[in-house]
Design an enzyme around this catalytic site. Structure first.
Site, PDB file in Angstrom:
ATOM      1  N   GLY A 179     -24.821  10.434  18.196  1.00  0.00           N
ATOM      2  CA  GLY A 179     -24.542   9.768  19.458  1.00  0.00           C
ATOM      3  C   GLY A 179     -23.234  10.234  20.088  1.00  0.00           C
ATOM      4  O   GLY A 179     -22.455  10.977  19.487  1.00  0.00           O
ATOM      5  N   HIS A 204     -57.746  24.036  36.501  1.00  0.00           N
ATOM      6  CA  HIS A 204     -58.430  24.437  35.284  1.00  0.00           C
ATOM      7  C   HIS A 204     -58.270  25.938  35.034  1.00  0.00           C
ATOM      8  O   HIS A 204     -58.349  26.714  35.976  1.00  0.00           O
ATOM      9  CB  HIS A 204     -59.928  24.110  35.427  1.00  0.00           C
ATOM     10  CG  HIS A 204     -60.695  24.324  34.176  1.00  0.00           C
ATOM     11  ND1 HIS A 204     -60.562  23.498  33.080  1.00  0.00           N
ATOM     12  CD2 HIS A 204     -61.576  25.286  33.843  1.00  0.00           C
ATOM     13  CE1 HIS A 204     -61.365  23.953  32.121  1.00  0.00           C
ATOM     14  NE2 HIS A 204     -61.983  25.025  32.557  1.00  0.00           N
TER      15      HIS A 204
HETATM   16  P1  NDP Z   1     -28.830   9.632  20.578  1.00  0.00           P
HETATM   17  O1  NDP Z   1     -28.268   8.329  20.973  1.00  0.00           O
HETATM   18  O2  NDP Z   1     -30.002  10.191  21.274  1.00  0.00           O
HETATM   19  O3  NDP Z   1     -29.186   9.602  19.025  1.00  0.00           O
HETATM   20  C1  NDP Z   1     -28.233   9.240  18.086  1.00  0.00           C
HETATM   21  C2  NDP Z   1     -28.850   9.341  16.716  1.00  0.00           C
HETATM   22  O4  NDP Z   1     -27.838   9.142  15.761  1.00  0.00           O
HETATM   23  C3  NDP Z   1     -29.925   8.321  16.457  1.00  0.00           C
HETATM   24  O5  NDP Z   1     -30.912   8.919  15.665  1.00  0.00           O
HETATM   25  C4  NDP Z   1     -29.181   7.239  15.683  1.00  0.00           C
HETATM   26  O6  NDP Z   1     -29.969   6.584  14.735  1.00  0.00           O
HETATM   27  C5  NDP Z   1     -28.180   8.058  14.925  1.00  0.00           C
HETATM   28  N1  NDP Z   1     -26.937   7.320  14.609  1.00  0.00           N
HETATM   29  C6  NDP Z   1     -26.084   6.750  15.484  1.00  0.00           C
HETATM   30  N2  NDP Z   1     -25.053   6.201  14.824  1.00  0.00           N
HETATM   31  C7  NDP Z   1     -25.247   6.433  13.521  1.00  0.00           C
HETATM   32  C8  NDP Z   1     -24.544   6.106  12.344  1.00  0.00           C
HETATM   33  N3  NDP Z   1     -23.394   5.437  12.381  1.00  0.00           N
HETATM   34  N4  NDP Z   1     -25.064   6.509  11.158  1.00  0.00           N
HETATM   35  C9  NDP Z   1     -26.232   7.185  11.123  1.00  0.00           C
HETATM   36  N5  NDP Z   1     -26.950   7.518  12.183  1.00  0.00           N
HETATM   37  C10 NDP Z   1     -26.467   7.161  13.380  1.00  0.00           C
HETATM   38  O7  NDP Z   1     -27.576  10.629  20.622  1.00  0.00           O
HETATM   39  P2  NDP Z   1     -27.450  12.192  20.703  1.00  0.00           P
HETATM   40  O8  NDP Z   1     -26.133  12.474  20.100  1.00  0.00           O
HETATM   41  O9  NDP Z   1     -28.646  12.908  20.172  1.00  0.00           O
HETATM   42  O10 NDP Z   1     -27.413  12.446  22.264  1.00  0.00           O
HETATM   43  C11 NDP Z   1     -26.479  11.758  23.079  1.00  0.00           C
HETATM   44  C12 NDP Z   1     -27.014  11.604  24.486  1.00  0.00           C
HETATM   45  O11 NDP Z   1     -26.979  12.870  25.122  1.00  0.00           O
HETATM   46  C13 NDP Z   1     -28.463  11.164  24.560  1.00  0.00           C
HETATM   47  O12 NDP Z   1     -28.577   9.779  24.568  1.00  0.00           O
HETATM   48  C14 NDP Z   1     -28.920  11.765  25.853  1.00  0.00           C
HETATM   49  O13 NDP Z   1     -28.680  10.843  26.870  1.00  0.00           O
HETATM   50  C15 NDP Z   1     -28.025  12.972  26.041  1.00  0.00           C
HETATM   51  N6  NDP Z   1     -28.787  14.209  25.775  1.00  0.00           N
HETATM   52  C16 NDP Z   1     -29.863  14.512  26.543  1.00  0.00           C
HETATM   53  C17 NDP Z   1     -30.585  15.668  26.308  1.00  0.00           C
HETATM   54  C18 NDP Z   1     -31.772  15.978  27.144  1.00  0.00           C
HETATM   55  O14 NDP Z   1     -31.941  15.358  28.198  1.00  0.00           O
HETATM   56  N7  NDP Z   1     -32.646  16.904  26.735  1.00  0.00           N
HETATM   57  C19 NDP Z   1     -30.220  16.596  25.249  1.00  0.00           C
HETATM   58  C20 NDP Z   1     -29.094  16.166  24.497  1.00  0.00           C
HETATM   59  C21 NDP Z   1     -28.408  15.026  24.755  1.00  0.00           C
HETATM   60  P3  NDP Z   1     -30.861   5.274  15.049  1.00  0.00           P
HETATM   61  O15 NDP Z   1     -32.104   5.786  15.675  1.00  0.00           O
HETATM   62  O16 NDP Z   1     -31.110   4.696  13.713  1.00  0.00           O
HETATM   63  O17 NDP Z   1     -30.044   4.408  15.926  1.00  0.00           O
END
Ligand code: NDP
Length: 459
Positions: A262, A435
């Protein structure tokens, strides 16, 4: 004499800040944008753009394999990671030039340095105090790495885009956008990839059929997804690799450990509190529908507000700000039905509600189609496409479109217009397909799933 040095000072020259500054400049405002890194921000310098270039680069591996089924002889294809990174860097330099030129052309002054609010009308930068009638905060976000033993050894997406060598083995912690996109890049180029997630499935917040389909496709590419797991510690080994210890006691050896857990809004040490700008519970700048903060003349857009953290959203928020306050044309960003994509292989793209979200408010009909894409009938690749429509039973409106499959982002972009216009399933059905394409499935799904049953229509 003008009361202030500028009509607008923008702090942060990412996609949103640049769009707001350029438009405001174009409408005649005297604008300065303060940036402490490269103009272009996360998307252009450390995110969407370099990531997508690497996605393109990695995808050739599958193209070479698939071509064989069509009669091509492909000698052993090899990949030069360093050459790809150098080409990507050259393109980023070019884009930085483009962005600087666009700002110059709009009479926006670019000030290199870190901007900190002195008070509600003052930005301190490089020891100077600059004043402005309005201040726009567009400082974006930054990767968050939770505390644990060995934190200093891990990389984030920032560093992953600039690695000198491709790691042969990489462990990625997190299962969101960034984790799965980078997993796809490294795996396609031949790395052994482990994704470690604390939850039971990747891509929290996406439709369950999307999550399960993508996980299955990633697993076919030999990406190992370790569910219900966390990283307990990361220790360097004598040979330069790392020992990654998981909560259940398992050990994984890796050349790099990447955290994609995140991102958090960049609000620290910006002088926001001193100027009276309120933050919300997630430490993002709290704003209203006009992107106005708790201080009347201070505004914020993009990831620093943690609304929907996507580049086009920040750009639209920036546009609305400039139109409203410097072109006498009030506009508010509509955050409903924002389409998004995950650039994996195959990619994911979605617009509208997930089935779970829709069921909370509506009685729904669900249409799902799963099929082998035509290109893979001869390539032999075991890849499936999944398309899903969620339809409101009462109004026949299509509430959500979801796809995992080749070209999904290109297809969903068009459908997002239909969803935004409130298209009904009957209107989808009366649209003639093109198609043979995968996209035509979206207008030829005739049979809804039996109520509440997770079964899918097989083709
Ligand atoms: P996300 O919020 O998408 O995902 C974070 C991940 O980290 C989740 O799987 C979450 O698990 C896990 N997590 C969070 N905190 C912890 C912790 N303390 N311990 C273990 N696991 C943890 O974040 P990203 O970093 O992937 O991306 C950030 C943002 O960037 C996205 O929300 C998006 O908006 C943007 N982005 C968009 C893209 C696109 O449009 N293609 C590409 C890249 C980024 P859990 O599911 O259990 O909460």
């Amino acid at each position: 004499m003008a009361k202030y040095d500028y009509d607008l000072i923008t702090i942060g020259a990412g996609s949103g800040g640049v769009r707001a500054s350029r438009l405001s400049g174009k409408y005649g405002a005297k604008v300065a944008v303060v940036e402490n890194s490269r103009v272009g921000g996360t998307c252009v310098m450390r995110g969407c753009v370099p990531k997508k270039l690497l996605v393109f680069g990695a995808h050739f591996a599958a193209h070479f394999e698939d071509a064989v089924g069509y009669g091509w002889t492909v000698d052993e294809a090899t990949h030069d990671w360093g050459a790809m990174i150098a080409a990507k860097d050259k393109e980023l330099d070019r884009l930085q030039g483009v962005y600087n030129r666009m700002l110059r052309d709009a009479n926006v002054e670019v000030i290199a340095g870190r901007g900190v609010l002195g008070d509600a009308h003052t930005v301190e930068v490089n020891g100077k105090r600059l004043t402005a009638e309005k201040i726009l905060i567009s400082t974006g976000g930054w990767p968050v790495v939770p505390d644990f033993p060995g934190k200093e050894h891990v990389i984030t997406s920032n560093e992953a885009l600039d690695l000198k060598e491709r790691p042969k083995r990489i462990v990625i912690f997190g299962g969101g956008f960034i984790a799965v996109e980078f997993a796809g890049i490294f795996a396609a180029l031949g790395s052994e990839v482990h994704i470690v997630i604390r939850a039971g499935q990747i891509l929290r917040g996406f439709d369950e059929d999307v999550r399960a389909t993508l996980a299955s496709e990633l697993e076919k590419q030999h990406i190992k997804i370790l569910r219900d797991s966390t990283i307990r510690s990361v220790e360097p080994c004598a040979d330069g690799s790392y020992s990654v210890m998981l909560n259940m006691g398992e050990e994984i050896k890796a050349d790099k450990v990447m955290f994609a857990t995140g991102r958090a809004p960049n609000t620290a040490n910006l002088g926001l509190e001193a100027a009276g700008v309120k933050l919300n519970a997630r430490n993002a700048v709290a704003v209203d529908a006009d992107s106005r903060s708790s201080v009347e003349n201070i505004f914020a857009i993009g990831d620093v507000t943690d609304r929907i953290n996507l580049t086009p959203v920040a750009i639209n928020e920036g546009r609305c700000f400039a139109e409203t306050f410097f072109n006498n044309n009030p506009m508010q960003m509509d955050h409903a039905n924002v389409p998004s994509a995950v650039f994996t292989h195959p990619p994911v793209s979605v617009v509208g509600l997930t089935e779970e979200q829709a069921r909370k408010k509506h009685k729904v009909r669900i249409f799902i189609s799963r099929f082998k894409p035509m290109v893979h009938t001869l390539s032999g690749r075991d890849e499936r496409t999944m398309m899903k429509l969620i339809v409101d039973k009462a109004t026949d409106k299509v509430l959500g479109c979801h796809m995992v499959g080749e070209d999904a982002p290109e297809i969903i972009q068009g459908l997002a217009v239909a969803i935004k216009c409130g298209a009904t399933k009957a209107q989808f059905d009366s649209t003639v397909g093109i198609h043979p394409t995968a996209a035509e499935e979206f207008v030829t799904m005739r049979d809804a799933l039996p109520d509440k049953e997770p079964a899918t229509k097989e083709m």
